[in-house]
Design an enzyme around this catalytic site. Structure first.
Site, PDB file in Angstrom:
ATOM      1  N   LYS A 123       9.807  -1.908  -0.930  1.00  0.00           N
ATOM      2  CA  LYS A 123       9.650  -0.527  -1.428  1.00  0.00           C
ATOM      3  C   LYS A 123      10.814   0.363  -0.993  1.00  0.00           C
ATOM      4  O   LYS A 123      11.398   1.083  -1.795  1.00  0.00           O
ATOM      5  CB  LYS A 123       8.332   0.070  -0.922  1.00  0.00           C
ATOM      6  N   GLU A 155       7.821   7.951   9.194  1.00  0.00           N
ATOM      7  CA  GLU A 155       8.865   6.917   9.225  1.00  0.00           C
ATOM      8  C   GLU A 155       9.044   6.369  10.640  1.00  0.00           C
ATOM      9  O   GLU A 155       8.987   7.120  11.620  1.00  0.00           O
ATOM     10  CB  GLU A 155      10.204   7.513   8.771  1.00  0.00           C
ATOM     11  N   ARG A 156       9.282   5.077  10.742  1.00  0.00           N
ATOM     12  CA  ARG A 156       9.731   4.528  12.023  1.00  0.00           C
ATOM     13  C   ARG A 156      11.140   5.047  12.274  1.00  0.00           C
ATOM     14  O   ARG A 156      11.944   5.152  11.350  1.00  0.00           O
ATOM     15  CB  ARG A 156       9.738   3.004  11.977  1.00  0.00           C
TER      16      ARG A 156
END
Length: 454
Positions: A154, A180-181
């Site tokens: 993705k 988000e990481r």
């Protein structure tokens, strides 16, 4: 002034005794030993008691601290000053640069455009990605959902869209990283610098280690920035969200902390209205357009999950990434049968495009029906007609793969931008049997069929 009377995780209760209470969504500021902390008023518990969600870490927060009203919602800097920057929910820098200072600040809570100002003429937004342009074309100013489980590609597809939007369309991209990481955010930043698209992009991050209030509101900041470029600057905007499912998760955490009763499925009871609130702000107006591409994590690959079914009705194009195609190395792993677009009808895309797309789907559908027979009995048991269908379907499957510009350092293959007319022509030639004599492996990761040595 108010006073903190209760703290439970990221939820803070504030009492304004004898004072005018704040309005809903107003930003409140409390000075803690760790620095100022912004709260957002979300629920009235009593006449003078307000339940707020912390938009930051609550380290050092304690009962009795004074809370100051701002008399306005959270506002963020907008305009050219944020281009090329990585910022947080409040517009503060995360890239070690100087804080962006703008002449214009917009609230993150804004109404959607009036109906009379919206533009509803369907126009194709060509991405240069063969399988998407052919089978599930984008609508300029529309909403695209990129559905898939973990590890099917993705984020890579999203980053490729940013590259195309800047390099091909000379537009503005706004990337909202919801939960988000930090590793992903850093990789995205470095990749954009390497490809030269950062100066036309705004990255707004609400990281995974942040409290739920930050992850819940970061998408609002990205929307306000996008709306400024659309309404004031008159520029087309590509708004990318990764990952909208984490917005729902953050909303669920906030809802639980506020004491609301969850729905039967475990999600917050306000999930549908929360999704609608952000989706209705994404639209085209008479000035310019906002085209949105939203990555949607599919929990346990279950496309019937309540969160997934709540998002789908808002979308013009649904792109479903297939784990089985990814396992075969067929990237982008777009499921050609389940992906769909409202734009794919002969009146909009033309009879030729519609006809070829329909034939491609029919051919691949027949091939997937025959796969069990092929696995058990082999190709020799098929009729001559079915053998032809299978051979052409396998060539189509490989022709619809494509090397990306973003993956050049990893694959060693130069990225390709394929015009829609070349994609239609190539598929038509495969369906007509022009390349039946060629090895199907030659079709893997090419751009146009002109690259084939016929």
């Amino acid at each position: 002034m108010g006073r903190v009377v209760a703290i439970e995780g990221s939820v803070v209760d504030v009492v304004f005794a004898g004072e005018e209470p704040p309005f809903l969504n107003e930003a409140l500021v409390v000075e803690t030993p760790s620095g100022p902390l912004t709260l957002e008023a979300l629920r009235f518990i009593e006449k003078d008691r307000v339940r707020c969600i912390a938009l930051g870490k609550t380290t050092g927060l304690k009962r009795g601290l004074q809370v100051k009203r701002t008399s306005r919602p959270v506002e963020v800097p907008v305009g050219d000053v944020v281009l090329g920057r990585v910022i947080d929910l409040f517009g503060r820098p995360l890239d070690r640069g100087t804080p962006p200072v703008s002449d214009t600040y917009l609230p993150i809570h804004r109404p959607s455009p009036e109906l009379r100002s919206q533009m509803v003429i369907p126009e194709v937004y060509e991405t240069g990605i063969k399988v998407i342009d052919l089978l599930c074309p984008f609508i300029k100013g529309g909403k695209v959902g990129l559905f898939g489980g973990a590890g099917v590609g993705k984020t890579v597809v999203l980053m490729e869209f940013i590259y195309k939007a800047v390099k091909v369309y000379s537009g503005v991209s706004v990337f909202a990283g919801i939960g988000e990481r930090i590793r992903e955010g850093h990789e995205l930043y470095e990749e954009m610098k390497r490809t030269g698209v950062l100066e036309h992009t705004v990255i707004v991050l609400g990281q995974m280690n942040e409290p739920p209030g930050v992850r819940y509101r970061v998408v609002m900041t990205a929307l306000s920035i996008s709306e400024y470029f659309r309404d004031v600057k008159g520029r087309d905007v590509l708004l990318l969200m990764d990952n909208i499912f984490r917005f729902i998760q953050a909303g669920s955490e906030v809802s639980s902390l506020l004491g609301r009763v969850p729905s039967k499925s475990g999600y917050q009871s306000t999930m549908f209205s929360e999704i609608s609130e952000i989706q209705e702000r994404i639209t085209s107006t008479t000035q310019a357009s906002i085209t949105s591409v939203q990555a949607v994590y599919v929990p346990a690959d279950d496309i019937t999950d309540p969160a997934i079914t709540a998002i789908m009705p808002h979308l013009d194009t649904v792109i479903i990434l297939s784990r089985s195609l990814a396992a075969k190395g067929l990237y982008p792993a777009v499921d050609p049968l389940n992906s769909r677009s409202k734009l794919l009808n002969p009146e909009v895309v033309g009879v030729d495009h519609y006809s070829v797309a329909r034939q491609v789907r029919e051919t691949l559908s027949r091939y997937y029906e025959l796969q069990d027979i092929i696995a058990m009995l082999g190709m020799d048991e098929l009729t001559p007609e079915d053998r032809v269908v299978v051979n052409r379907a396998r060539r189509l499957e490989r022709f619809l793969t494509q090397p990306f510009f973003l993956t050049e350092p990893f694959t060693g293959k130069k990225g390709k931008h394929v015009a829609l007319r070349d994609t239609i022509r190539g598929c038509k030639e495969i369906l007509e049997g022009r390349y039946d004599h060629l090895d199907e492996r030659l079709f893997y990761m090419i751009g146009d069929t002109k690259e084939l040595d016929v």
